[in-house]
Design a protein around this motif. Structure first.
Motif, PDB file in Angstrom:
ATOM      1  N   THR A 137       1.005  -1.172   0.190  1.00  0.00           N
ATOM      2  CA  THR A 137      -0.101   0.020   0.179  1.00  0.00           C
ATOM      3  C   THR A 137       1.031   1.273  -0.135  1.00  0.00           C
ATOM      4  OG1 THR A 137      -1.395  -1.230   1.443  1.00  0.00           O
ATOM      5  CG2 THR A 137      -1.945   1.248   1.251  1.00  0.00           C
ATOM      6  N   GLY A 138       1.890   1.419   0.693  1.00  0.00           N
ATOM      7  CA  GLY A 138       2.813   2.470   0.977  1.00  0.00           C
ATOM      8  C   GLY A 138       3.634   2.669  -0.550  1.00  0.00           C
ATOM      9  N   SER A 139       3.947   1.890  -1.019  1.00  0.00           N
ATOM     10  CA  SER A 139       4.777   1.779  -2.249  1.00  0.00           C
ATOM     11  C   SER A 139       3.584   2.364  -3.551  1.00  0.00           C
ATOM     12  CB  SER A 139       5.445   0.537  -2.819  1.00  0.00           C
ATOM     13  OG  SER A 139       4.520  -0.445  -3.104  1.00  0.00           O
ATOM     14  N   THR A 140       2.577   1.863  -3.458  1.00  0.00           N
ATOM     15  CA  THR A 140       1.300   2.357  -4.413  1.00  0.00           C
ATOM     16  C   THR A 140       1.177   3.742  -4.154  1.00  0.00           C
ATOM     17  OG1 THR A 140       0.545  -0.094  -4.585  1.00  0.00           O
ATOM     18  CG2 THR A 140      -0.945   1.839  -5.403  1.00  0.00           C
ATOM     19  N   ALA A 141       0.792   4.033  -2.925  1.00  0.00           N
ATOM     20  CA  ALA A 141       0.453   5.599  -2.522  1.00  0.00           C
ATOM     21  C   ALA A 141       1.722   6.322  -3.026  1.00  0.00           C
ATOM     22  CB  ALA A 141       0.003   5.422  -1.130  1.00  0.00           C
ATOM     23  N   SER A 142       2.860   5.913  -2.364  1.00  0.00           N
ATOM     24  CA  SER A 142       3.965   6.784  -3.011  1.00  0.00           C
ATOM     25  C   SER A 142       4.023   7.286  -4.218  1.00  0.00           C
ATOM     26  CB  SER A 142       5.272   6.233  -2.233  1.00  0.00           C
ATOM     27  OG  SER A 142       6.312   7.027  -2.655  1.00  0.00           O
ATOM     28  N   ALA A 143       3.767   5.987  -5.129  1.00  0.00           N
ATOM     29  CA  ALA A 143       3.934   6.228  -6.667  1.00  0.00           C
ATOM     30  C   ALA A 143       2.900   7.243  -7.048  1.00  0.00           C
ATOM     31  CB  ALA A 143       3.853   4.925  -7.226  1.00  0.00           C
ATOM     32  N   LEU A 144       1.585   7.047  -6.702  1.00  0.00           N
ATOM     33  CA  LEU A 144       0.494   8.051  -6.884  1.00  0.00           C
ATOM     34  C   LEU A 144       0.932   9.629  -6.537  1.00  0.00           C
ATOM     35  CD1 LEU A 144      -2.489   5.862  -6.172  1.00  0.00           C
ATOM     36  CD2 LEU A 144      -1.949   6.461  -8.247  1.00  0.00           C
ATOM     37  N   ASP A 145       1.333   9.558  -5.225  1.00  0.00           N
ATOM     38  CA  ASP A 145       1.838  10.876  -4.650  1.00  0.00           C
ATOM     39  C   ASP A 145       2.944  11.638  -5.634  1.00  0.00           C
ATOM     40  OD1 ASP A 145       0.155  11.026  -2.767  1.00  0.00           O
ATOM     41  OD2 ASP A 145       1.168  10.194  -1.352  1.00  0.00           O
ATOM     42  N   SER A 146       3.688  10.857  -6.002  1.00  0.00           N
ATOM     43  CA  SER A 146       4.967  11.305  -6.796  1.00  0.00           C
ATOM     44  C   SER A 146       4.368  11.761  -8.117  1.00  0.00           C
ATOM     45  CB  SER A 146       6.067  10.056  -6.985  1.00  0.00           C
ATOM     46  OG  SER A 146       7.035  10.485  -7.752  1.00  0.00           O
ATOM     47  N   PHE A 147       3.472  10.807  -8.731  1.00  0.00           N
ATOM     48  CA  PHE A 147       2.881  11.264 -10.005  1.00  0.00           C
ATOM     49  C   PHE A 147       2.205  12.550 -10.126  1.00  0.00           C
ATOM     50  CE2 PHE A 147      -0.777  11.325 -12.915  1.00  0.00           C
ATOM     51  CZ  PHE A 147      -0.203  11.065 -14.096  1.00  0.00           C
ATOM     52  N   SER A 148       1.198  12.732  -9.049  1.00  0.00           N
ATOM     53  CA  SER A 148       0.527  13.839  -8.511  1.00  0.00           C
ATOM     54  C   SER A 148       1.392  15.245  -8.336  1.00  0.00           C
ATOM     55  CB  SER A 148      -0.377  13.654  -7.158  1.00  0.00           C
ATOM     56  OG  SER A 148      -1.034  14.888  -6.946  1.00  0.00           O
ATOM     57  N   VAL A 149       2.402  15.035  -7.551  1.00  0.00           N
ATOM     58  CA  VAL A 149       3.305  16.030  -7.189  1.00  0.00           C
ATOM     59  C   VAL A 149       3.791  16.604  -8.566  1.00  0.00           C
ATOM     60  CG1 VAL A 149       5.482  16.704  -6.407  1.00  0.00           C
ATOM     61  CG2 VAL A 149       3.804  15.386  -4.990  1.00  0.00           C
ATOM     62  N   THR A 150       4.382  15.433  -9.460  1.00  0.00           N
ATOM     63  CA  THR A 150       4.769  15.960 -10.702  1.00  0.00           C
ATOM     64  C   THR A 150       3.994  16.616 -11.746  1.00  0.00           C
ATOM     65  OG1 THR A 150       6.210  13.935 -10.512  1.00  0.00           O
ATOM     66  CG2 THR A 150       6.038  15.084 -12.982  1.00  0.00           C
ATOM     67  N   GLN A 151       2.783  16.202 -11.686  1.00  0.00           N
ATOM     68  CA  GLN A 151       1.693  16.708 -12.627  1.00  0.00           C
ATOM     69  C   GLN A 151       1.455  18.176 -12.230  1.00  0.00           C
ATOM     70  OE1 GLN A 151       1.732  14.763 -15.329  1.00  0.00           O
ATOM     71  NE2 GLN A 151      -0.334  15.074 -15.447  1.00  0.00           N
ATOM     72  N   ASN A 152       1.267  18.323 -10.850  1.00  0.00           N
ATOM     73  CA  ASN A 152       0.856  19.717 -10.263  1.00  0.00           C
ATOM     74  C   ASN A 152       2.148  20.557 -10.331  1.00  0.00           C
ATOM     75  OD1 ASN A 152      -1.734  19.641  -8.979  1.00  0.00           O
ATOM     76  ND2 ASN A 152      -1.062  17.769  -7.843  1.00  0.00           N
ATOM     77  N   ILE A 153       3.470  20.086 -10.232  1.00  0.00           N
ATOM     78  CA  ILE A 153       4.573  20.941 -10.502  1.00  0.00           C
ATOM     79  C   ILE A 153       4.567  21.355 -11.942  1.00  0.00           C
ATOM     80  CG2 ILE A 153       6.846  21.262 -10.416  1.00  0.00           C
ATOM     81  CD1 ILE A 153       6.923  19.722  -7.773  1.00  0.00           C
ATOM     82  N   SER A 154       4.226  20.599 -12.867  1.00  0.00           N
ATOM     83  CA  SER A 154       4.388  20.760 -14.317  1.00  0.00           C
ATOM     84  C   SER A 154       3.398  21.903 -14.750  1.00  0.00           C
ATOM     85  CB  SER A 154       3.915  19.585 -15.218  1.00  0.00           C
ATOM     86  OG  SER A 154       5.107  18.406 -14.777  1.00  0.00           O
ATOM     87  N   GLU A 155       1.983  21.648 -14.087  1.00  0.00           N
ATOM     88  CA  GLU A 155       0.937  22.734 -14.298  1.00  0.00           C
ATOM     89  C   GLU A 155       1.417  24.037 -13.861  1.00  0.00           C
ATOM     90  OE1 GLU A 155      -3.476  23.472 -13.300  1.00  0.00           O
ATOM     91  OE2 GLU A 155      -2.942  21.501 -12.991  1.00  0.00           O
ATOM     92  N   LEU A 156       2.160  24.214 -12.603  1.00  0.00           N
ATOM     93  CA  LEU A 156       2.477  25.379 -11.879  1.00  0.00           C
ATOM     94  C   LEU A 156       3.540  26.158 -12.777  1.00  0.00           C
ATOM     95  CD1 LEU A 156       2.112  26.874  -9.448  1.00  0.00           C
ATOM     96  CD2 LEU A 156       3.925  25.705  -8.284  1.00  0.00           C
ATOM     97  N   LEU A 157       4.282  25.189 -13.358  1.00  0.00           N
ATOM     98  CA  LEU A 157       5.462  25.928 -14.064  1.00  0.00           C
ATOM     99  C   LEU A 157       4.845  26.043 -15.609  1.00  0.00           C
ATOM    100  CD1 LEU A 157       8.335  23.462 -13.319  1.00  0.00           C
ATOM    101  CD2 LEU A 157       7.949  25.990 -12.638  1.00  0.00           C
ATOM    102  N   SER A 158       3.826  26.088 -16.120  1.00  0.00           N
ATOM    103  CA  SER A 158       3.203  26.181 -17.297  1.00  0.00           C
ATOM    104  C   SER A 158       3.091  27.620 -17.358  1.00  0.00           C
ATOM    105  CB  SER A 158       1.866  25.397 -17.517  1.00  0.00           C
ATOM    106  OG  SER A 158       1.337  26.097 -18.703  1.00  0.00           O
ATOM    107  N   PRO A 159       3.402  28.142 -18.494  1.00  0.00           N
ATOM    108  CA  PRO A 159       3.178  29.773 -18.644  1.00  0.00           C
ATOM    109  C   PRO A 159       1.602  30.074 -18.489  1.00  0.00           C
ATOM    110  CG  PRO A 159       4.386  28.687 -20.540  1.00  0.00           C
ATOM    111  CD  PRO A 159       3.999  27.481 -19.824  1.00  0.00           C
ATOM    112  N   ALA A 160       0.778  29.043 -18.657  1.00  0.00           N
ATOM    113  CA  ALA A 160      -0.553  29.142 -18.689  1.00  0.00           C
ATOM    114  C   ALA A 160      -1.114  29.576 -17.137  1.00  0.00           C
ATOM    115  CB  ALA A 160      -1.605  28.110 -19.295  1.00  0.00           C
ATOM    116  N   CYS A 161      -0.235  28.989 -16.157  1.00  0.00           N
ATOM    117  CA  CYS A 161      -0.514  29.072 -14.735  1.00  0.00           C
ATOM    118  C   CYS A 161      -1.135  30.431 -14.168  1.00  0.00           C
ATOM    119  CB  CYS A 161       0.515  28.467 -13.892  1.00  0.00           C
ATOM    120  SG  CYS A 161       0.232  28.509 -12.153  1.00  0.00           S
TER     121      CYS A 161
END
Length: 196
Positions: A46-70
């Motif tokens: 459960t921990g590794s799955t949640a960690s992977a999902l969290d990592s993906f979520s953080v990456t997606q959110n940071i990518s959106e934050l860095l987008s010029p459209a932010c």
């Protein structure tokens, strides 16, 4: 289970914003994401799955934050997109920021714009290797003849080629080129004899 509470920080930084901006939504998403803190109570799977999902979520959110459209409103996005399309139509090179905006907001146009920019780059390389003004003109005309009549980006490609040729003609490199291939050959022969 600890979480990162970034929403409050963002509100302190931007107290004047009543509406939830894109930035605030991202911070809110991140604040609900556990990034591997206090995982002791979770099982290994459960921990590794949640960690992977969290990592993906953080990456997606940071990518959106860095987008010029932010942080842009829908009206601002439309205006910026119109500006980019006008720039493409005029044949000008797009900046990396403009390309990132297209990638985030209009992936299909991004693919086409990237193709136009690559084709322009190929022509620029051919022009840079020309040994005479005549050859440069030949490289330019040859590139134009290879544009398909059916290409949906034909207008943009022609404009990009025209702009690339005009920019090259303004360069010192172009100005220093001999007029014809024959002149270039004579110049090359003359320089070879002078070195022997």
């Amino acid at each position: 289970m600890q979480t990162l509470h970034l929403t409050g920080i963002n509100k302190l930084l931007h107290p004047e914003r009543d509406k939830r901006s894109a930035t605030e939504r991202i911070f809110d998403h991140l604040s609900h994401s556990n990034i591997g803190l206090n995982r002791g109570e979770a099982t290994a799977d459960t921990g590794s799955t949640a960690s992977a999902l969290d990592s993906f979520s953080v990456t997606q959110n940071i990518s959106e934050l860095l987008s010029p459209a932010c942080g842009m409103s829908e009206e601002e996005k439309k205006a910026y997109l119109a500006k980019i399309i006008a720039k493409l139509k005029s044949g000008k090179k797009l900046t990396s920021e403009e390309m990132r905006f297209l990638q985030a907001e209009d992936p299909q146009l991004y693919q086409q714009a990237a193709r136009v920019q690559a084709m322009r780059g190929s022509l620029e390389s051919g022009l840079a290797h020309s040994t005479s003004k005549e050859e440069a003109q030949s490289v330019y005309l040859d590139a134009l003849t290879h544009i398909s009549e059916e290409d949906p980006m034909k207008e943009y490609i022609i404009a990009a080629y025209d702009d690339a040729m005009k920019e090259f003609q303004k360069s010192d490199q172009y100005q220093s080129l001999p007029e014809t291939k024959e002149d270039a050959a004579k110049q090359h022969t003359g320089s070879r004899h002078s070195h022997s």
